[in-house]
Design a protein around this motif. Structure first.
Motif, PDB file in Angstrom:
ATOM      1  N   ARG A 182       0.684  -1.321  -0.072  1.00  0.00           N
ATOM      2  CA  ARG A 182      -0.141   0.068  -0.211  1.00  0.00           C
ATOM      3  C   ARG A 182       0.939   1.202  -0.042  1.00  0.00           C
ATOM      4  O   ARG A 182       2.013   0.958   0.501  1.00  0.00           O
ATOM      5  CB  ARG A 182      -0.843   0.013   1.287  1.00  0.00           C
ATOM      6  N   ARG A 227      -1.127   8.217  -1.459  1.00  0.00           N
ATOM      7  CA  ARG A 227      -1.285   8.991  -2.549  1.00  0.00           C
ATOM      8  C   ARG A 227      -2.274   9.966  -2.429  1.00  0.00           C
ATOM      9  O   ARG A 227      -3.382   9.957  -2.067  1.00  0.00           O
ATOM     10  CB  ARG A 227      -1.663   8.254  -3.748  1.00  0.00           C
ATOM     11  N   GLY A 247      -3.122   4.161  -1.853  1.00  0.00           N
ATOM     12  CA  GLY A 247      -3.006   3.318  -3.018  1.00  0.00           C
ATOM     13  C   GLY A 247      -2.684   1.914  -2.839  1.00  0.00           C
ATOM     14  O   GLY A 247      -2.101   1.522  -1.654  1.00  0.00           O
ATOM     15  N   GLU A 255      -0.956  -1.608  -4.756  1.00  0.00           N
ATOM     16  CA  GLU A 255      -0.350  -2.338  -6.021  1.00  0.00           C
ATOM     17  C   GLU A 255       0.050  -3.764  -5.678  1.00  0.00           C
ATOM     18  O   GLU A 255       0.153  -4.204  -4.571  1.00  0.00           O
ATOM     19  CB  GLU A 255       0.799  -1.609  -6.540  1.00  0.00           C
ATOM     20  N   VAL A 293      -2.248  -1.777 -10.133  1.00  0.00           N
ATOM     21  CA  VAL A 293      -2.212  -0.323  -9.399  1.00  0.00           C
ATOM     22  C   VAL A 293      -3.707   0.255  -9.217  1.00  0.00           C
ATOM     23  O   VAL A 293      -4.437   0.351 -10.128  1.00  0.00           O
ATOM     24  CB  VAL A 293      -1.209   0.434  -9.610  1.00  0.00           C
ATOM     25  N   TRP A 294      -3.816   0.414  -8.167  1.00  0.00           N
ATOM     26  CA  TRP A 294      -5.018   1.599  -7.704  1.00  0.00           C
ATOM     27  C   TRP A 294      -4.297   2.637  -7.084  1.00  0.00           C
ATOM     28  O   TRP A 294      -3.715   2.597  -6.057  1.00  0.00           O
ATOM     29  CB  TRP A 294      -5.985   0.650  -6.523  1.00  0.00           C
ATOM     30  N   PHE A 295      -4.581   3.808  -7.802  1.00  0.00           N
ATOM     31  CA  PHE A 295      -4.111   4.885  -7.054  1.00  0.00           C
ATOM     32  C   PHE A 295      -5.053   5.477  -5.769  1.00  0.00           C
ATOM     33  O   PHE A 295      -4.683   6.133  -4.874  1.00  0.00           O
ATOM     34  CB  PHE A 295      -4.219   6.277  -8.069  1.00  0.00           C
ATOM     35  N   ARG A 296      -6.052   4.584  -6.124  1.00  0.00           N
ATOM     36  CA  ARG A 296      -7.073   5.121  -4.670  1.00  0.00           C
ATOM     37  C   ARG A 296      -7.984   3.766  -4.382  1.00  0.00           C
ATOM     38  O   ARG A 296      -8.721   3.147  -5.215  1.00  0.00           O
ATOM     39  CB  ARG A 296      -8.240   5.919  -5.037  1.00  0.00           C
ATOM     40  N   TYR A 320       5.295   1.195 -17.422  1.00  0.00           N
ATOM     41  CA  TYR A 320       5.596   2.391 -16.465  1.00  0.00           C
ATOM     42  C   TYR A 320       6.875   1.956 -16.051  1.00  0.00           C
ATOM     43  O   TYR A 320       7.105   0.793 -15.328  1.00  0.00           O
ATOM     44  CB  TYR A 320       4.610   2.470 -15.359  1.00  0.00           C
ATOM     45  N   THR A 367       1.820  -2.681 -16.826  1.00  0.00           N
ATOM     46  CA  THR A 367       1.092  -2.143 -15.825  1.00  0.00           C
ATOM     47  C   THR A 367      -0.411  -2.072 -16.355  1.00  0.00           C
ATOM     48  O   THR A 367      -0.756  -1.599 -17.362  1.00  0.00           O
ATOM     49  CB  THR A 367       1.326  -0.688 -15.358  1.00  0.00           C
ATOM     50  N   ALA A 376      -3.639  -0.257 -14.558  1.00  0.00           N
ATOM     51  CA  ALA A 376      -4.082   0.740 -13.607  1.00  0.00           C
ATOM     52  C   ALA A 376      -5.753   0.400 -13.444  1.00  0.00           C
ATOM     53  O   ALA A 376      -6.428   0.327 -14.528  1.00  0.00           O
ATOM     54  CB  ALA A 376      -3.891   2.310 -14.093  1.00  0.00           C
ATOM     55  N   HIS A 377      -6.151   0.414 -12.095  1.00  0.00           N
ATOM     56  CA  HIS A 377      -7.517   0.457 -12.074  1.00  0.00           C
ATOM     57  C   HIS A 377      -8.232  -0.906 -12.938  1.00  0.00           C
ATOM     58  O   HIS A 377      -9.024  -0.783 -13.540  1.00  0.00           O
ATOM     59  CB  HIS A 377      -8.263   1.620 -12.107  1.00  0.00           C
TER      60      HIS A 377
END
Ligand code: ADP
Ligand code: MG
Length: 696
Positions: A71, A74, A79, A81, A102-105, A129, A134, A136-137
């Motif tokens: 975790r 962010r 976040g 990952e 990855v989750w930025f939130r 990345y 990667t 994301a979400h």
């Protein structure tokens, strides 16, 4: 009891007040509305991609083992990952070795689902990345469950992807079979098409056949929706026309005004121009308001035709107005019309937003008292306070967007008498498309250009070949020419070459005195002055944005450089090229591009190098922009059509036209009970069209 079709969208699972509001903002109010939200692609989750075969930019379903998780803070959130590795070791050296999700939130429950050592199944669009694949979400799929084919809907702000999918699916199950058919059953049987509800269901809950069909090739479901859409479109246009009908216009005798006007030009009119003038002058001589579209390739001389029409109307004691899309063009029109107009005794005035104070009041007064005959202006002319003494003709020049002419209420507020309307297109479009986009307007085409025009020599070259660009510019200016340099932006960025950059480059090469820059941030007066200096030759090079695009007419201009031409559309590039060689001299068009050039962009630029025929290019353009990823789905703002492909669906279009005719012939306002379905559908269609138009 409202029909289940009309139940509010909030009655669907997962849609609360907030999501509901977000959907309503886009025009989706009822359960049935949601059926018309079309997927833009399908995510095929049946076949996982091995991690080492992942490709950036592609949608993939990945199965892997969780190697590590963490975790991280962010902003004010946490976040999350996880790193996934293949279940089995990949071949040495090939592709990615792991996938980071990855989750930025972070959303609740992630650490339970991503337990180190556990097997997971995720889906999403792959990015890279720092050398690591990667997603994301991603979407977390049920591990081991048989994969499905999921429709991917357009993003709607404030609505979660999954929620939307679930809601649409529920809507399909609940009401798809009840969606009433616009097209009567006998007719469907006659032309061999299925029920609309079936088509909708198979678009939203696709079978493998729907997805695996060749993209762009018509699946029956798609053809069904296309027909529905075209019938609606045709009905909507017919109804609108019926509403706008009524009122009469003043008839204007063609002779002797037309002959006199034709003789006033410093050139011989072409046969095509004369043909157009004949068509126009006889429509203007009727008491039914003319509604006519004049189209023709860049430089074919539409302005002269419009001026003859103005002369005819003024000779009959009325006024004419010419609406241009920009102040620059309004000024230019007025200036180029002036000599011929003067010969004919026409009094020309200009009315734009730039006019203020006393001059504005004076012009308003001249318009209202009939002290001016031809008023050239911008949309400022549409404002409520404008009064004409007696407006007989409205000319809309370089019409870009469908709708403006339809909304035009100019001169129709006070009286039942309507002015005649002439719309001139900026871009030639295929006849089939013109008939649809401008349904209700009679079509006149100018299909040849004045004699002696040489097509501009068009070349594409990588942007970094600056010496070649500069050498060509030198050569063009040595021939007493003028040069345009067009950039995709005002200020440079990582991606875009701005006017600022090109301006500096040109000043350095040619000297600051002879180079000017023109763009939307300058005032009208500044732009006017620049254009004058350029036309007169004090400036030799004009660097600008696409404010140069339409209609600018400086005969000496003999070269145009379009920087990063791959950023422009085909029609736009053809327009830009139309700015040079207008006096019949040799001219050049250089299309610089970034590297690597994407295949689509290459095809566009290639087409321009090979053809100078605006009509052919327009067809190529439609074909290139064609069916996108799924069927005929296009986001093109031109027609707003989602399913129909106007270049290919000619037969379908004719059929739709016939159907619509049959319906309105017996019932022009669709008010009979048997047309209740059609009427409601048209209303929905119009609501969406309004949303689209307002969204720009
Ligand atoms: P467009 O159709 O693109 O609006 P314009 O009306 O601006 O084209 O005309 C392009 C140029 O061709 C203008 O400079 C105009 O004076 C000139 N022109 C128009 N008709 C003729 C003709 N019959 N012969 C020679 N030049 C013409
Ligand atoms: Mg023009």
């Amino acid at each position: 009891m409202p029909s289940p079709l009309e139940h509010p969208i909030e009655s669907l699972p997962g849609i609360g007040p907030r999501t509901g509001a977000a959907l309503r903002e886009r025009g989706y109010q009822t359960v049935a509305d949601l059926l018309w939200l079309m997927p833009k692609a399908y995510d095929d989750q049946r076949h996982p991609t091995p991690i080492h075969e992942l490709q950036v930019g592609e949608y993939a379903v990945v199965e892997g083992k969780v190697r590590a998780t963490r975790r991280f803070p962010r902003g004010s959130h946490m976040g999350f990952e996880a790193r996934l590795e293949p279940d089995e070791a990949p071949n040495e050296g090939a592709g990615y070795r792991e996938l980071k999700v990855v989750w930025f939130r972070a959303v609740p429950g992630l650490s339970q689902r991503f337990e180190v050592g556990g097997a997971v199944r995720v889906a999403g669009c792959v990015n890279e990345y720092r050398g690591v694949a990667t997603i994301a979400h991603p979407e977390v799929l049920t591990e081991g469950a048989a994969g499905s084919i999921e429709p991917r809907y357009p993003e709607i702000p404030g609505v979660r992807r999954k929620t939307l999918r679930r809601a649409v699916r529920a809507a399909v199950h609940r009401v798809a079979h009840e969606v009433p058919d616009l097209i009567p059953e006998e007719l469907r049987a006659e032309v061999g098409i299925g029920a609309i509800g079936e088509a909708l269901a198979s678009i939203h809950v696709p079978t493998p056949a729907v997805v695996e069909g060749h993209p762009g090739r018509s699946h029956p479901a798609q053809r069904r929706l296309a027909l529905e859409e075209l019938v609606l479109w045709e009905l909507a246009l017919r109804l609108r026309r019926a509403r706008e009908r009524g009122g009469t216009a003043q008839p204007f005798e063609p002779e002797p005004a037309v002959s006199k006007a034709c003789a006033a030009f410093p050139f011989e009119l072409t046969t095509a121009q004369r043909g157009a003038i004949t068509a126009l002058s006889s429509s203007l001589n009727r008491d039914e308001p003319m509604r006519r579209l004049l189209q023709g390739d860049v430089g074919c001389g539409k302005t002269a035709v419009a001026l003859v029409a103005c002369a005819q109307v003024v000779a009959g004691g009325a006024q004419a107005t010419i609406l241009a899309p920009t102040e620059l063009l309004a000024d230019q029109h007025a200036a180029t019309l002036q000599p011929t107009a003067e010969k004919l005794g026409l009094r020309v005035g200009v009315f734009t937003g730039a006019l203020s104070g006393d001059r504005r009041r004076a012009m308003l007064d001249r318009m209202a008292t009939g002290a001016v005959d031809v008023i050239v202006g911008t949309h400022a002319l549409l404002s409520g306070e404008i009064r004409f003494a007696n407006l007989g003709l409205v000319v809309v020049d370089e019409q870009h967007r469908f709708g403006v002419a339809q909304r035009l209420r100019l001169g129709t507020r006070d009286s039942k008498r309507r002015p005649h309307l002439l719309v001139m297109t900026a871009t030639p479009i295929p006849r089939s498309l013109a008939l649809v986009l401008y349904a209700g307007l009679d079509l006149t085409t100018i299909d040849t250009k004045p004699p002696g025009r040489l097509p501009a020599t068009t070349r594409m070259l990588p942007r970094k070949n600056r010496h070649k660009v500069l050498r060509q510019l030198d050569r063009a200016l040595d021939a007493d020419g003028r040069a345009y340099v067009v950039c995709p932006a005002i200020s440079s960025s990582d991606e875009l070459v701005g006017v600022d950059h090109a301006y500096a480059e040109m000043k350095e090469h040619f000297g600051a005195e002879v180079v000017g820059q023109i763009h939307g941030r300058l005032s009208g007066d500044e732009r006017r002055m620049l254009m004058r200096e350029f036309a007169e030759g004090a400036l030799k090079v004009l660097v600008g944005t696409t404010v140069l695009e339409v209609g600018i007419d400086v005969p000496a201009a003999n070269i145009i450089v379009v920087e990063q031409a791959d950023r422009f559309g085909l029609a736009q590039l053809h327009q830009l090229r139309g700015r040079v060689g207008r006096a019949g001299q040799r001219s050049a068009c250089l299309l610089t591009h970034t590297e690597p050039l994407l295949p689509d962009a290459e095809a566009r630029l290639q087409a321009l190098c090979e053809s100078d025929d605006g009509f052919r290019l327009a067809e190529t353009d439609l074909e290139l922009r064609g069916p996108g990823h799924l069927f005929g789905y296009r986001q093109s703002g031109t027609s707003g059509l989602q399913f129909a492909n106007l270049t290919r669906d000619g037969a379908l279009l004719r059929r739709a036209g016939e159907l619509a005719n049959r319906m309105v012939r017996s019932d022009p306002s669709l008010s009979a009970p048997r047309h209740a379905i059609a009427r409601a559908a048209v209303r929905r269609w119009e609501r969406f069209e309004a949303v689209r138009e307002d969204a720009g």
